[in-house]
Design a protein around this motif. Structure first.
Motif, PDB file in Angstrom:
ATOM      1  N   LYS A 224       0.820  -1.213   0.000  1.00  0.00           N
ATOM      2  CA  LYS A 224       0.000   0.000   0.000  1.00  0.00           C
ATOM      3  C   LYS A 224       0.858   1.270   0.000  1.00  0.00           C
ATOM      4  O   LYS A 224       0.334   2.376  -0.090  1.00  0.00           O
ATOM      5  N   MET A 225       2.170   1.100   0.110  1.00  0.00           N
ATOM      6  CA  MET A 225       3.079   2.244   0.195  1.00  0.00           C
ATOM      7  C   MET A 225       4.169   2.154  -0.864  1.00  0.00           C
ATOM      8  O   MET A 225       5.334   2.412  -0.604  1.00  0.00           O
ATOM      9  N   CYS A 226       3.758   1.778  -2.095  1.00  0.00           N
ATOM     10  CA  CYS A 226       4.623   1.729  -3.266  1.00  0.00           C
ATOM     11  C   CYS A 226       5.578   0.539  -3.275  1.00  0.00           C
ATOM     12  O   CYS A 226       6.421   0.429  -4.172  1.00  0.00           O
ATOM     13  N   GLY A 227       5.465  -0.355  -2.303  1.00  0.00           N
ATOM     14  CA  GLY A 227       6.327  -1.522  -2.252  1.00  0.00           C
ATOM     15  C   GLY A 227       5.675  -2.743  -2.873  1.00  0.00           C
ATOM     16  O   GLY A 227       4.532  -2.697  -3.336  1.00  0.00           O
ATOM     17  N   PRO A 228       6.385  -3.866  -2.875  1.00  0.00           N
ATOM     18  CA  PRO A 228       5.851  -5.102  -3.456  1.00  0.00           C
ATOM     19  C   PRO A 228       4.728  -5.696  -2.593  1.00  0.00           C
ATOM     20  O   PRO A 228       4.591  -5.353  -1.412  1.00  0.00           O
ATOM     21  N   THR A 229       3.973  -6.593  -3.173  1.00  0.00           N
ATOM     22  CA  THR A 229       3.007  -7.363  -2.397  1.00  0.00           C
ATOM     23  C   THR A 229       3.753  -8.434  -1.595  1.00  0.00           C
ATOM     24  O   THR A 229       4.886  -8.804  -1.918  1.00  0.00           O
ATOM     25  N   GLY A 230       3.099  -8.932  -0.545  1.00  0.00           N
ATOM     26  CA  GLY A 230       3.661 -10.033   0.225  1.00  0.00           C
ATOM     27  C   GLY A 230       4.740  -9.652   1.213  1.00  0.00           C
ATOM     28  O   GLY A 230       5.454 -10.520   1.721  1.00  0.00           O
ATOM     29  N   ILE A 231       4.865  -8.357   1.521  1.00  0.00           N
ATOM     30  CA  ILE A 231       5.857  -7.907   2.504  1.00  0.00           C
ATOM     31  C   ILE A 231       5.226  -6.836   3.388  1.00  0.00           C
ATOM     32  O   ILE A 231       4.451  -5.993   2.924  1.00  0.00           O
ATOM     33  N   GLY A 232       5.519  -6.917   4.661  1.00  0.00           N
ATOM     34  CA  GLY A 232       5.047  -5.914   5.609  1.00  0.00           C
ATOM     35  C   GLY A 232       5.931  -5.979   6.833  1.00  0.00           C
ATOM     36  O   GLY A 232       6.976  -6.636   6.832  1.00  0.00           O
ATOM     37  N   ALA A 233       5.509  -5.308   7.883  1.00  0.00           N
ATOM     38  CA  ALA A 233       6.335  -5.296   9.087  1.00  0.00           C
ATOM     39  C   ALA A 233       5.468  -5.199  10.328  1.00  0.00           C
ATOM     40  O   ALA A 233       4.388  -4.591  10.310  1.00  0.00           O
ATOM     41  N   LEU A 234       5.954  -5.812  11.388  1.00  0.00           N
ATOM     42  CA  LEU A 234       5.378  -5.668  12.716  1.00  0.00           C
ATOM     43  C   LEU A 234       6.396  -4.968  13.595  1.00  0.00           C
ATOM     44  O   LEU A 234       7.542  -5.434  13.718  1.00  0.00           O
ATOM     45  N   TYR A 235       5.986  -3.856  14.190  1.00  0.00           N
ATOM     46  CA  TYR A 235       6.784  -3.222  15.229  1.00  0.00           C
ATOM     47  C   TYR A 235       6.255  -3.670  16.575  1.00  0.00           C
ATOM     48  O   TYR A 235       5.032  -3.757  16.779  1.00  0.00           O
ATOM     49  N   GLY A 236       7.163  -3.978  17.487  1.00  0.00           N
ATOM     50  CA  GLY A 236       6.768  -4.284  18.858  1.00  0.00           C
ATOM     51  C   GLY A 236       7.823  -3.779  19.818  1.00  0.00           C
ATOM     52  O   GLY A 236       9.032  -3.810  19.515  1.00  0.00           O
ATOM     53  N   LYS A 237       7.394  -3.298  20.965  1.00  0.00           N
ATOM     54  CA  LYS A 237       8.361  -2.890  21.981  1.00  0.00           C
ATOM     55  C   LYS A 237       9.209  -4.100  22.368  1.00  0.00           C
ATOM     56  O   LYS A 237       8.695  -5.200  22.581  1.00  0.00           O
ATOM     57  N   ARG A 238      10.496  -3.877  22.455  1.00  0.00           N
ATOM     58  CA  ARG A 238      11.443  -4.981  22.655  1.00  0.00           C
ATOM     59  C   ARG A 238      11.106  -5.820  23.883  1.00  0.00           C
ATOM     60  O   ARG A 238      11.158  -7.060  23.839  1.00  0.00           O
ATOM     61  N   GLU A 239      10.726  -5.157  24.980  1.00  0.00           N
ATOM     62  CA  GLU A 239      10.476  -5.898  26.207  1.00  0.00           C
ATOM     63  C   GLU A 239       9.279  -6.842  26.078  1.00  0.00           C
ATOM     64  O   GLU A 239       9.207  -7.874  26.760  1.00  0.00           O
ATOM     65  N   LEU A 240       8.340  -6.507  25.192  1.00  0.00           N
ATOM     66  CA  LEU A 240       7.192  -7.375  24.954  1.00  0.00           C
ATOM     67  C   LEU A 240       7.556  -8.514  24.005  1.00  0.00           C
ATOM     68  O   LEU A 240       7.218  -9.676  24.240  1.00  0.00           O
ATOM     69  N   ILE A 278      12.936 -12.005   0.917  1.00  0.00           N
ATOM     70  CA  ILE A 278      14.141 -11.201   0.689  1.00  0.00           C
ATOM     71  C   ILE A 278      13.892 -10.103  -0.339  1.00  0.00           C
ATOM     72  O   ILE A 278      14.125  -8.910  -0.077  1.00  0.00           O
ATOM     73  N   ALA A 279      13.417 -10.497  -1.527  1.00  0.00           N
ATOM     74  CA  ALA A 279      13.174  -9.504  -2.578  1.00  0.00           C
ATOM     75  C   ALA A 279      12.136  -8.482  -2.123  1.00  0.00           C
ATOM     76  O   ALA A 279      12.277  -7.282  -2.378  1.00  0.00           O
ATOM     77  N   GLY A 280      11.095  -8.946  -1.429  1.00  0.00           N
ATOM     78  CA  GLY A 280      10.053  -8.039  -0.951  1.00  0.00           C
ATOM     79  C   GLY A 280      10.596  -7.002   0.005  1.00  0.00           C
ATOM     80  O   GLY A 280      10.249  -5.821  -0.069  1.00  0.00           O
ATOM     81  N   ALA A 281      11.461  -7.438   0.923  1.00  0.00           N
ATOM     82  CA  ALA A 281      12.046  -6.503   1.875  1.00  0.00           C
ATOM     83  C   ALA A 281      12.919  -5.466   1.166  1.00  0.00           C
ATOM     84  O   ALA A 281      12.866  -4.266   1.471  1.00  0.00           O
ATOM     85  N   ILE A 282      13.718  -5.922   0.213  1.00  0.00           N
ATOM     86  CA  ILE A 282      14.565  -4.997  -0.549  1.00  0.00           C
ATOM     87  C   ILE A 282      13.702  -4.017  -1.331  1.00  0.00           C
ATOM     88  O   ILE A 282      13.987  -2.816  -1.388  1.00  0.00           O
ATOM     89  N   GLY A 283      12.607  -4.515  -1.917  1.00  0.00           N
ATOM     90  CA  GLY A 283      11.683  -3.628  -2.620  1.00  0.00           C
ATOM     91  C   GLY A 283      11.019  -2.634  -1.684  1.00  0.00           C
ATOM     92  O   GLY A 283      10.829  -1.461  -2.044  1.00  0.00           O
ATOM     93  N   LEU A 284      10.666  -3.087  -0.482  1.00  0.00           N
ATOM     94  CA  LEU A 284      10.073  -2.176   0.503  1.00  0.00           C
ATOM     95  C   LEU A 284      11.071  -1.096   0.902  1.00  0.00           C
ATOM     96  O   LEU A 284      10.709   0.079   1.058  1.00  0.00           O
ATOM     97  N   GLY A 285      12.317  -1.491   1.044  1.00  0.00           N
ATOM     98  CA  GLY A 285      13.346  -0.494   1.346  1.00  0.00           C
ATOM     99  C   GLY A 285      13.449   0.570   0.268  1.00  0.00           C
ATOM    100  O   GLY A 285      13.581   1.769   0.548  1.00  0.00           O
ATOM    101  N   ALA A 286      13.373   0.136  -0.997  1.00  0.00           N
ATOM    102  CA  ALA A 286      13.407   1.093  -2.108  1.00  0.00           C
ATOM    103  C   ALA A 286      12.177   1.988  -2.101  1.00  0.00           C
ATOM    104  O   ALA A 286      12.264   3.185  -2.419  1.00  0.00           O
TER     105      ALA A 286
END
Length: 407
Positions: A224-240, A278-286
Motif C-alpha cells: 500500500k506504500m509503493c512496495g511489493p506485495t507479500g511484505i510488511g512489518a510488525l513493530y513491537g516494543k522490545r520488552e514485549l 528477501i526480494a520483498g524486503a529490498i523492494g520495501l526499502g526502495a
C-alpha cells in the motif's frame, strides 16, 4: 518535485484501459509501484539472488546486507528504537495475527477484555475473535459517532481495568477517519492494557513515530506504500517481543535444535521462520527511499487537497451519499441511490476509471452504515484534480445511464 514528475516514475499509469486513459483510484487496496522499486527487485534477481544469513559467499553476503538494510530503513521510517523491534511479515494481516496468537493467547484469561472498533478491517477483527474464543476473553467495540468518528469520550467509556488489549486502526480504509491513536494509547496504558495500531492505511500517507505514539505494537503493509506485495512489518516494543513465543517455527529462527528441545534466535529473527521475503524486503526499502524523497508531509498535504476537492465535486451530484467525517485521509466512500456499487464500478471501468466496490473487508462497518456495500475512490501521491473531474463525469454518466434504464 511536481505531480507530472512523480507520475513519470509509475509506468503503469501511462496506458489506456478500455480505450481510455487509465485513472487509478484504488490505492487504498494496493498502490502502484515506481520504477525505483521495480528496478530494485529486478536488480536483486539479476545480480545477487541468494539466501540470507546462511552463507559466507559474496552473493549471500550482498543479499543479507540488502535484507537487513531494508529493516533499518523500516526502523527509521517509523522511528523504532532498535532494529530488533522490526519483524518482517507478509503484511498487516500476518503482523496482527502474530500479536493475537503470541501475545494475546499468552496474556488473556477469562474475564479479560479486548477493545476494538466497528470500523476495523477484518484483519483487526477476526484474530481477536479467535483469541477470545480460546481464552474466554470478551471482545468489546468502541461505538462510533454519527459521522463515523471515534471520540476519546467513547474510548474512556469502553476501556476498563479489565481491558488487556486495545487494537485500533490509525486510518479507516472505508471512512477515511484519522483516529487519535496516541491519545487512545494513553487511555489503554492508564488502564493497564497494551495498544496495537493497524497502520496499513496510515503508513503510506503520513509520518509515523512509534515512540511518540507510545504504541506497543504497530502493523503495516508494503504494497500500500509503493512496495511489493507479500511484505510488511510488525513493530513491537522490545520488552514485549522478548517475552513472546514465535508463531511459526522451523529453519532460520532457531539457535540450537536437539532431539527433544530447541531454542530460538534473538530478536527479530525468532519471528522469521524459513527463507524470508528477501526480494520483498529490498523492494520495501526502495519504496521507503522513494517516499522519503517525496516527503510524507508533502504526500499527506496533497491527498488532503484531493479529498477536499473530491468531496466538494461529488457533493454536487444529487442522490450521492458520502460516508465518514469531513476531516479525512485521501479517500471517499460513497453510494449512488438505486445503483449498486458494483454497477458503479463497472460503468466507471468502461471509461478507464478504477475504483473499489464491495464491503472493503469491513462487514461490521457496512452493517453499522446500514448498507451491504459501497464504492470507494482512494487517492495517492500520483493522482490529480483532473482525474477527480473525470471521476465526477463518470459518476454523472453512471447515474444518467441507470435513470434511463428505469424509464
Amino acid at each position: 518535485m511536481n505531480i507530472q514528475d512523480i507520475r513519470s516514475y509509475f509506468p503503469i499509469l501511462d496506458q489506456e484501459v478500455n480505450g481510455k486513459k487509465l485513472v487509478y483510484l484504488d490505492s487504498a487496496a494496493t498502490s502502484q509501484k515506481p520504477v525505483q522499486v521495480i528496478e530494485a527487485l529486478d536488480r536483486y534477481y539479476r545480480e545477487y539472488n541468494s539466501n540470507v544469513h546462511r552463507g559466507v559467499h559474496t552473493l549471500g553476503t550482498k543479499a543479507t546486507d540488502g535484507y537487513e538494510g531494508a529493516r533499518e530503513k523500516v526502523r527509521k521510517f517509523i522511528n523504532a528504537k532498535s532494529m530488533q523491534e522490526v519483524i518482517f511479515t507478509r503484511g498487516t494481516t500476518t503482523a496482527l495475527n502474530i500479536v493475537a496468537e503470541s501475545y494475546g493467547n499468552a496474556n488473556l484469561n477469562q474475564g479479560d477484555e479486548i477493545v476494538i472498533s466497528y470500523m476495523e478491517h477484518h484483519a483487526n477483527i477476526i484474530p481477536w475473535q479467535q483469541v477470545a474464543k480460546k481464552t474466554g476473553a470478551t471482545l468489546k467495540y468502541v461505538p462510533l459517532t454519527d459521522d463515523g468518528s471515534i471520540t476519546l469520550e467513547n474510548v474512556e467509556k469502553t476501556v476498563t481495568s479489565n481491558t488487556k488489549i486495545v487494537s485500533i486502526m490509525m486510518v479507516s480504509n472505508v471512512l477515511g477517519a484519522i483516529n487519535p491513536v496516541k491519545d487512545i494509547a494513553e487511555i489503554a496504558h492508564r488502564n493497564g492494557a497494551v495498544m496495537v495500531v493497524d497502520a496499513a492505511q496510515a503508513a503510506p500517507h503520513m509520518k509515523i513515530d512509534v515512540q511518540d505514539l507510545n504504541c506497543d505494537f504497530l502493523a503495516l503493509s508494503g504494497h500500500k506504500m509503493c512496495g511489493p506485495t507479500g511484505i510488511g512489518a510488525l513493530y513491537g516494543k522490545r520488552e514485549l517481543l522478548e517475552k513472546m513465543e514465535p508463531v511459526e517455527t522451523g529453519g532460520e529462527m532457531i539457535d540450537f535444535v536437539g532431539l527433544y528441545e530447541s531454542s530460538w534466535k534473538e530478536l527479530p529473527w525468532k519471528f522469521e521462520a524459513g527463507t524470508p521475503i528477501i526480494a520483498g524486503a529490498i523492494g520495501l526499502g526502495a519504496a521507503i527511499d522513494f517516499l522519503e524523497e517525496i516527503g510524507l508531509e508533502n504526500i499527506e498535504a496533497h491527498e488532503h487537497k484531493l479529498a477536499e476537492y473530491a468531496m466538494e465535486r461529488m457533493s454536487e451530484i444529487e442522490g450521492l451519499t458520502i460516508y465518514g467525517p469531513k476531516k479525512r485521509a485521501g479517500l471517499v466512500t460513497f453510494n449512488i441511490s438505486d445503483v449498486h456499487p458494483h454497477d458503479v464500478a463497472t460503468v466507471l471501468d468502461a471509461d478507464g476509471i478504477a475504483v473499489r466496490a464491495g464491503h472493503h473487508c469491513a462487514q461490521p462497518l457496512m452493517k453499522w452504515l446500514e448498507v451491504s456495500a459501497t464504492a470507494r475512490a482512494s487517492f495517492y501521491l500520483y493522482n490529480t484534480s483532473e482525474e477527480i473531474d473525470k471521476l465526477v463525469e463518470g459518476l454523472i454518466k453512471t447515474k444518467e445511464y441507470f435513470s434511463d434504464a428505469w424509464i
